[in-house]
Design an enzyme around this catalytic site. Structure first.
Site, PDB file in Angstrom:
ATOM      1  N   LYS A 149     -36.374  17.825  18.097  1.00 18.40           N
ATOM      2  CA  LYS A 149     -37.522  18.841  18.384  1.00 18.40           C
ATOM      3  C   LYS A 149     -37.111  20.016  19.033  1.00 18.40           C
ATOM      4  O   LYS A 149     -36.009  19.729  19.875  1.00 18.40           O
ATOM      5  CB  LYS A 149     -38.386  18.231  19.086  1.00 18.40           C
ATOM      6  CG  LYS A 149     -39.810  19.127  19.821  1.00 18.40           C
ATOM      7  CD  LYS A 149     -40.836  18.479  20.592  1.00 18.40           C
ATOM      8  CE  LYS A 149     -41.583  19.608  21.402  1.00 18.40           C
ATOM      9  NZ  LYS A 149     -42.597  18.973  22.327  1.00 18.40           N
ATOM     10  N   GLU A 196     -50.267  21.851  33.059  1.00 16.14           N
ATOM     11  CA  GLU A 196     -49.148  20.916  32.789  1.00 16.14           C
ATOM     12  C   GLU A 196     -48.463  20.733  34.166  1.00 16.14           C
ATOM     13  O   GLU A 196     -47.758  21.705  34.661  1.00 16.14           O
ATOM     14  CB  GLU A 196     -48.177  21.499  31.740  1.00 16.14           C
ATOM     15  CG  GLU A 196     -47.191  20.289  31.428  1.00 16.14           C
ATOM     16  CD  GLU A 196     -46.397  20.467  30.323  1.00 16.14           C
ATOM     17  OE1 GLU A 196     -45.266  20.203  30.076  1.00 16.14           O
ATOM     18  OE2 GLU A 196     -46.923  21.358  29.306  1.00 16.14           O
ATOM     19  N   GLU A 240     -44.567  14.528  18.478  1.00 19.72           N
ATOM     20  CA  GLU A 240     -44.222  15.263  19.402  1.00 19.72           C
ATOM     21  C   GLU A 240     -44.756  15.049  20.735  1.00 19.72           C
ATOM     22  O   GLU A 240     -43.793  14.976  21.736  1.00 19.72           O
ATOM     23  CB  GLU A 240     -44.986  16.677  19.061  1.00 19.72           C
ATOM     24  CG  GLU A 240     -44.610  17.656  20.292  1.00 19.72           C
ATOM     25  CD  GLU A 240     -45.351  19.106  19.659  1.00 19.72           C
ATOM     26  OE1 GLU A 240     -45.485  19.934  20.819  1.00 19.72           O
ATOM     27  OE2 GLU A 240     -45.950  19.406  18.524  1.00 19.72           O
ATOM     28  N   GLU A 376     -50.964  28.269  16.635  1.00 20.04           N
ATOM     29  CA  GLU A 376     -50.927  27.559  18.024  1.00 20.04           C
ATOM     30  C   GLU A 376     -50.467  28.503  19.067  1.00 20.04           C
ATOM     31  O   GLU A 376     -51.076  28.528  20.032  1.00 20.04           O
ATOM     32  CB  GLU A 376     -49.959  26.603  17.885  1.00 20.04           C
ATOM     33  CG  GLU A 376     -49.860  25.669  19.329  1.00 20.04           C
ATOM     34  CD  GLU A 376     -49.065  24.438  19.190  1.00 20.04           C
ATOM     35  OE1 GLU A 376     -48.506  23.980  20.313  1.00 20.04           O
ATOM     36  OE2 GLU A 376     -49.196  23.514  18.238  1.00 20.04           O
TER      37      GLU A 376
END
Length: 389
Positions: A149, A196, A240, A376
């Protein structure tokens, strides 16, 4: 004087705004003591500095670049790591909007309209084609087994006069479940509303969240529910998300945190976007500088870098073609006990005299579609653009 009024009125070099979810705002003005760190051990050095520089009852605000690199260009004044103990703290509530008319601009050039609201802010988005190409290259690297990733980011410039204090007021009003921050250095200010948490330490309790996997909100409840259902059942999004959960648990365990069992991912809904979220908790004895050592153990997570981490960062350096600066780096605070709170600097913009520089990224894994990843990033960029246009 409210925290935002104090923040907006301050003319010195250092000013910091911080509003955690469910808490009152705190603003730090001036710099009683500062430390800048660089090099591969910058987080350990920052932890040692915090242990030395903080007296009982004091806090230091901190910010770090995504990469360990010297500040340059638009990011001058934002080095690879910086701690500041403010001369003065102002605490209090955050108003719904800034200024009597809620306008963003200021001064003679802004006028009653503030030069914004779609009248004076010009958005320059010239990265759409190059971003699709970068995602294609990332997918090829993943297919070749070089990576599992990688997060690919893009930058958008918005030209026009902006008042950072009013941007912060609007972000705080819209994103109540996010940490809203503003870190001002001279005529520039790094602002954002991050969902986050990188790591929080409160006594011996350590908390972090895996936030990875994204879907847009719907135009009506039925469409919104359909987007959410696709997110929680999409194998690509689940993969993910698992990368991030596994990474965080492994790194915290290596740092000496005794971990609690981790539950299943949950849906986290924000204005404009859905995320997958998993809460991770554990225990470690507090020690001066301790929260910053945990920051160093976790940054950068696969949610903003990739995996394997070293190869992902190398790929980003070679292919992303932008200076991330403090975007996706840790920002937050630490106290004299070593407790503190650091978030990943997302949904953010660097505000300067001429306008804003915004960066957003998307996680690329096997099977990622360049057009969907571009969409996104549009959603994430709109989170900030919507409050200034």
């Amino acid at each position: 004087m409210t925290p935002l009024e104090a923040f907006g009125a301050w003319t010195g070099d250092d000013r910091v705004f911080w509003r955690a979810p469910g808490q009152r705002a705190v603003v730090g003005l001036g710099a009683a003591r500062t430390v800048e760190v660089a090099g591969p051990w910058r987080f350990d050095d920052a932890a040692a500095a915090a242990a030395e520089m903080l007296d009982e009852g004091e806090i230091a605000f901190g910010g770090f670049a995504f990469f360990d690199q010297r500040a340059a260009g638009a990011w001058a004044g934002y080095p690879s790591g910086r701690l500041v103990v403010p001369e003065r703290l102002v605490r209090g509530p955050v108003p719904e909007a800034g200024g009597a008319d809620g306008s963003l601009g200021g001064g003679a050039d802004g006028g009653a309209d503030g030069g914004l609201g779609g009248r004076g802010l010009q958005v320059h988005d010239e990265t759409r084609s190059t971003y699709r190409d970068a995602v294609k290259k990332a997918v090829e690297a993943i297919d070749d087994g070089e990576l599992a990733k990688v997060v690919v980011a893009r930058v958008v410039e918005a030209v026009g006069r902006v008042d950072p204090a009013v941007v912060l007021a609007r972000l705080a009003g819209r994103f109540r479940s996010c940490a809203v921050f503003g870190i001002g250095r001279g005529t520039t200010c790094f602002v954002g509303a991050s969902p986050e948490v990188l790591v929080e330490q409160d006594g011996d309790v350590v908390t972090t969240y895996a936030v990875a996997g994204t879907a847009p909100r719907g135009a009506d409840p039925a469409e919104d529910a359909a987007h959410a259902e696709r997110l929680v059942s999409d194998p690509k999004e689940q993969a993910e998300h698992r990368y991030v959960v596994d990474y965080l648990r492994t790194r915290l365990a290596l740092a000496g945190v005794e971990l609690d069992p981790t539950g299943e991912p949950e849906l986290r809904t924000l204005p404009g976007i859905h995320h997958l979220n998993t809460t991770i908790t554990g225990r470690i004895s507090p020690a001066p500088g301790g929260a910053l050592r945990l920051v160093g153990a976790l940054h950068p997570t696969p949610a903003v870098g990739g995996t394997p981490s070293t190869f992902a960062q190398q790929w980003i350096t070679e292919h992303e073609d932008l200076d991330r600066g403090w975007y996706a780096g840790p920002v937050g605070w630490i106290d004299h006990r070593g407790c503190g709170s650091f978030y990943v600097a997302l949904r953010s913009a660097l505000v300067g005299p001429a306008g804003l520089r915004l960066i957003a990224g998307a996680g690329v894994v096997a099977g990622s579609d360049p057009e969907q990843e571009l969409i996104e990033t549009d959603i994430k960029l709109d989170a900030v653009l919507d409050v200034v246009t």
